[in-house]
Write a protein that holds these residues in place. Structure first.
Motif, PDB file in Angstrom:
ATOM      1  N   SER A  58     -54.325  92.497 -16.188  1.00  0.00           N
ATOM      2  CA  SER A  58     -53.709  92.728 -17.487  1.00  0.00           C
ATOM      3  C   SER A  58     -52.421  91.918 -17.467  1.00  0.00           C
ATOM      4  N   VAL A  59     -52.452  90.762 -18.119  1.00  0.00           N
ATOM      5  CA  VAL A  59     -51.258  89.925 -18.146  1.00  0.00           C
ATOM      6  C   VAL A  59     -50.396  90.383 -19.320  1.00  0.00           C
ATOM      7  N   VAL A  60     -49.135  90.633 -19.037  1.00  0.00           N
ATOM      8  CA  VAL A  60     -48.208  91.047 -20.093  1.00  0.00           C
ATOM      9  C   VAL A  60     -47.192  89.920 -20.273  1.00  0.00           C
ATOM     10  N   PHE A  61     -47.061  89.426 -21.490  1.00  0.00           N
ATOM     11  CA  PHE A  61     -46.141  88.326 -21.801  1.00  0.00           C
ATOM     12  C   PHE A  61     -44.730  88.665 -21.304  1.00  0.00           C
ATOM     13  N   GLY A  62     -44.103  87.688 -20.621  1.00  0.00           N
ATOM     14  CA  GLY A  62     -42.792  87.900 -20.018  1.00  0.00           C
ATOM     15  C   GLY A  62     -41.681  88.184 -21.018  1.00  0.00           C
ATOM     16  N   GLY A  63     -41.949  88.014 -22.310  1.00  0.00           N
ATOM     17  CA  GLY A  63     -40.930  88.300 -23.325  1.00  0.00           C
ATOM     18  C   GLY A  63     -40.950  89.758 -23.758  1.00  0.00           C
TER      19      GLY A  63
ATOM     20  N   LEU B 218     -56.312  92.582 -22.239  1.00  0.00           N
ATOM     21  CA  LEU B 218     -55.147  91.925 -22.828  1.00  0.00           C
ATOM     22  C   LEU B 218     -54.745  92.762 -24.030  1.00  0.00           C
ATOM     23  N   TYR B 219     -53.487  93.217 -24.033  1.00  0.00           N
ATOM     24  CA  TYR B 219     -53.050  94.103 -25.102  1.00  0.00           C
ATOM     25  C   TYR B 219     -52.694  93.290 -26.331  1.00  0.00           C
TER      26      TYR B 219
ATOM     27  N   VAL C  39     -49.451  82.044 -20.643  1.00  0.00           N
ATOM     28  CA  VAL C  39     -50.616  82.774 -20.121  1.00  0.00           C
ATOM     29  C   VAL C  39     -50.597  84.244 -20.522  1.00  0.00           C
ATOM     30  N   GLY C  40     -49.495  84.700 -21.081  1.00  0.00           N
ATOM     31  CA  GLY C  40     -49.419  86.069 -21.587  1.00  0.00           C
ATOM     32  C   GLY C  40     -50.220  86.300 -22.852  1.00  0.00           C
ATOM     33  N   TRP C  41     -50.725  85.235 -23.466  1.00  0.00           N
ATOM     34  CA  TRP C  41     -51.549  85.378 -24.676  1.00  0.00           C
ATOM     35  C   TRP C  41     -52.962  84.904 -24.370  1.00  0.00           C
ATOM     36  N   VAL C  42     -53.878  85.239 -25.265  1.00  0.00           N
ATOM     37  CA  VAL C  42     -55.277  84.889 -25.007  1.00  0.00           C
ATOM     38  C   VAL C  42     -55.479  83.371 -24.936  1.00  0.00           C
ATOM     39  N   THR C  43     -54.698  82.631 -25.704  1.00  0.00           N
ATOM     40  CA  THR C  43     -54.856  81.178 -25.674  1.00  0.00           C
ATOM     41  C   THR C  43     -54.611  80.643 -24.266  1.00  0.00           C
TER      42      THR C  43
END
Ligand code: PRX
Length: 646
Positions: free
Chosen positions: A159-164, A259-260, A304-308
């Motif tokens: 589960s990657v969470v965007f660093g922002g 991915l949330y 990489v925090g987003w699906v793209t």
């Protein structure tokens, strides 16, 4: 809308995998015989044990179930790495360009293998097994890709969470999927500014609880707090293990990642993607949409925090044995030419970015672009939000020197990969249109009553049938999955987007028709921003809508009613902005906050967003029927005090 047409250049029709005639034939085949079509193309990835069943999907009310290649056995990391080693061990897999232009790395497939296998062993030693959830909260450094692929190697679900995102947002995501392991860095680095990732992780763990291991990459070297027994440095842990780590045998329908993403109501949903179908779909769309040929350099500027980033920085390119560029920085640092300097430095052939970045760069004029060569570019891509024809034309003329086709790819976190997009050798382009469906994709436009719109017209965009990259469920909540995507129209996947189809059958996405915002290509729920605002002690009620913004596409317009006795002030406005940034993260920063003594509500107490949207869009001449409001008088106050800073 633009009525200009850019025909397929002759050299493209000749060199591309697919020309017009082939697109027609393949598309027809994919619709008439999905089993046959996907049965054949599923073999583009390596299976440890082949599938005998291809498609087993149903959108039936109350019984939605999506399964592709269900009895096949494979592994995503094997396909993205090991499979290429006999031929490409020394070929560069990842080019990493640091925030500071003096920093870069070239990682070969062999090195990628060794780093990923090592890190998989690090995770394994910390008890990570098939099916466990691992949260990744990282800057754009190669270790982010290693971590994702290491999970895939072991069969763990990342589960990657965007660093922002804020500690609070991170905590919510850790709790929802119950991950016991977090991978992060001391700090991130963007545009010369440091982002306190480890501090955020510590705060998030204090809120969420249950985390047993934190692996920390040393990126900036700033001192951070390391909890003995829980926290370990990546380089220390990796030094103790070997590069031997077999790939777990995964069923095609075993989960690959969560991915949330934001919806119109409630908390962000854990979109679940699985192994086989996802990889087939992203690898195939990557090859055909970007017309990727061996040896080319591909650069997707997403995080990489987003699906793209998942599909077109990591999995799609690597499944094809491509060279993918990963960029840590931002488009304007240290100069406004940075993107194009990176293109020249690494001889990028295919460049894929978001309209919001283009609009921002466009404002700086042509000079920062024209001062670079960009001779290596041959194809440009756009994703994340509708691209306005002016930005499209600028991209084509200035960035691409009138030479590079543009693929405007429409898709969503839920769809796994691009669904509507040109193929550069097959599709004549119209600026602002995502053009035509990819193989196997059957778009349909419906009116509010669910009636199918035939031919040219506009309506809600739905998909008639499944494709292999489709999300399978909302993690832990299949009922929410069915409710969100399949209840508006029976037997259809509802995208949440509005869309127009022209006389040529081209699709023009007009944007979300639900309460989801798209701010600079980042997806946000109005409900999330509202609940952040009402969590502030001075706020009694809040309603959030989007409004057209020249750079961001949509800006965030918040109507706020204060507690009795609290005085509205510019200082309070600033405090509320800071508060929301702290609660959710900087991407949710409200652009405009209007203090309102009351919000327009129906007699049953429901806020009438339609009216708030019209006021924010400066269309209050067409507010429509306000007679059902409990107190029609509040509208006058809202219109009079409307904010107008763009
Ligand atoms: O409204 C559409 C818009 O972005 C939404 C999906 O956002 P997200 O899940 O964050 O994924 C973004 C990256 C795939 C869609 O519902 N959108 C995405 N691409 C386009 C687009 N709108 C118009 N044109 C596009 N090319």
């Amino acid at each position: 809308m633009s009525d200009k047409i850019y025909p397929v250049p002759a050299d493209w029709a000749a060199r591309a995998y697919v020309d017009k005639a082939r697109y027609e034939a393949m598309y027809q085949a994919s619709i008439e015989d999905p089993e046959g079509f996907w049965g054949e193309h599923g073999r583009r990835i390596h299976w440890f044990a082949p599938y005998t069943k291809v498609k087993n999907t149903s959108f039936a009310p109350g019984a939605v179930s999506i399964r592709w290649y269900e009895d096949g056995i494979t592994n995503v990391a094997y396909n993205c790495i090991d499979r290429h080693l006999p031929e490409r061990a020394d070929q560069v897999a990842i080019i990493w360009e640091g925030d500071d232009p003096s920093e870069q790395k070239h990682i070969t497939y062999q090195e990628l293998h060794d780093e990923v296998a090592r890190f998989a062993n690090v995770l394994r030693l910390r008890g990570v097994e098939k099916g466990d959830r691992v949260t990744i909260y990282m800057p754009m450094i190669p270790e982010a890709a290693y971590a994702m692929l290491a999970c895939a190697r072991l069969g763990a679900i990342h589960s990657v969470v965007f660093g922002g995102f804020s500690p609070d947002s991170l905590a919510g995501r850790i709790t929802d999927c119950g991950s016991k392991v977090i991978i992060t860095a001391d700090e991130g680095l963007r545009g010369g500014r440091k982002i306190p990732l480890k501090i955020n992780v510590d705060e998030a763990i204090a809120i969420a609880g249950g985390v047993e291991h934190v692996v920390v990459v040393r990126r900036t070297g700033s001192p951070v707090n390391m909890v003995p027994g829980r926290d370990v440095w990546w380089h220390d842990a990796a030094a103790l293990v070997t590069t031997e780590c077999p790939c777990e045998e995964m069923g095609a329908e075993d989960p690959l990642f969560i991915l949330y993403t934001s919806g119109s109501t409630g908390k962000p949903k854990g979109v679940l993607h699985t192994t086989g179908g996802y990889l087939v779909y992203v690898s195939m769309t990557f090859q055909y949409i970007f017309d990727y040929h061996g040896g080319e350099i591909f650069w997707c500027t997403a995080d990489v925090g987003w699906v793209t980033g998942h599909s077109y920085i990591v999995y799609g390119p690597l499944a094809n044995g491509a060279t993918t560029l990963m960029f840590e920085g931002i488009p304007t640092y240290p100069t406004k030419s940075r993107m194009w300097e990176v293109v020249d430095k690494h001889k990028v052939n295919i460049f894929y970015t978001a309209p919001t970045a283009l609009r921002a760069l466009m404002q700086a004029g042509d000079e920062p672009v024209k001062s670079t060569s960009r001779a290596s570019l041959r194809l440009l891509g756009s994703v994340g939000e509708p691209i306005n024809p002016e930005a499209w034309e600028w991209y084509h003329r200035v960035v691409g020197d009138d030479r590079c086709p543009i693929v405007d790819t429409w898709w969503q976190t839920e769809t796994g990969g691009a669904l509507i997009s040109p193929l550069p050798g097959a599709t004549d382009l119209k600026p602002g249109s995502a053009t035509l469906p990819f193989f196997g994709v059957q778009p349909e436009l419906l009116d509010a009553d669910g009636k199918v719109i035939e031919g040219a017209g506009a309506g809600n965009l739905v998909l008639k049938d499944s494709w292999p990259g489709q999300m399978r469920t909302v993690y832990g909540d299949h009922a929410r999955f069915m409710e969100t995507y399949f209840s508006a129209y029976p037997n259809r996947y509802f995208t949440g987007d509005g869309c127009r189809r022209d006389e040529d059958g081209y699709y023009w996405i007009t944007g979300r028709v639900d309460d989801v915002l798209n701010v600079s290509g980042h997806r946000l729920g109005t409900a999330e921003v509202e609940s952040a605002l009402v969590a502030h002690e001075y706020v009694s009620e809040a309603a959030v809508v989007g409004y057209p913004h020249d750079i961001k596409g949509q800006g965030i317009y918040a109507y706020v009613t204060l507690m009795v006795g609290v005085e509205a002030s510019d200082q309070l406005r600033k405090d509320l902005v800071t508060w929301v940034r702290h609660e959710i993260g900087p991407i949710a920063t409200p652009d405009l906050i209007q203090f309102a003594p009351g919000l327009p509500k129906t007699r049953s107490g429901k806020i009438m967003r339609r009216i708030l949207r019209k006021i924010a869009e400066d269309e209050h001449g067409s507010l429509g029927d306000t007679s059902t409001l409990a107190d029609p008088g509040v509208v006058d106050d809202l219109v009079t005090n409307r904010l107008n800073k763009r």
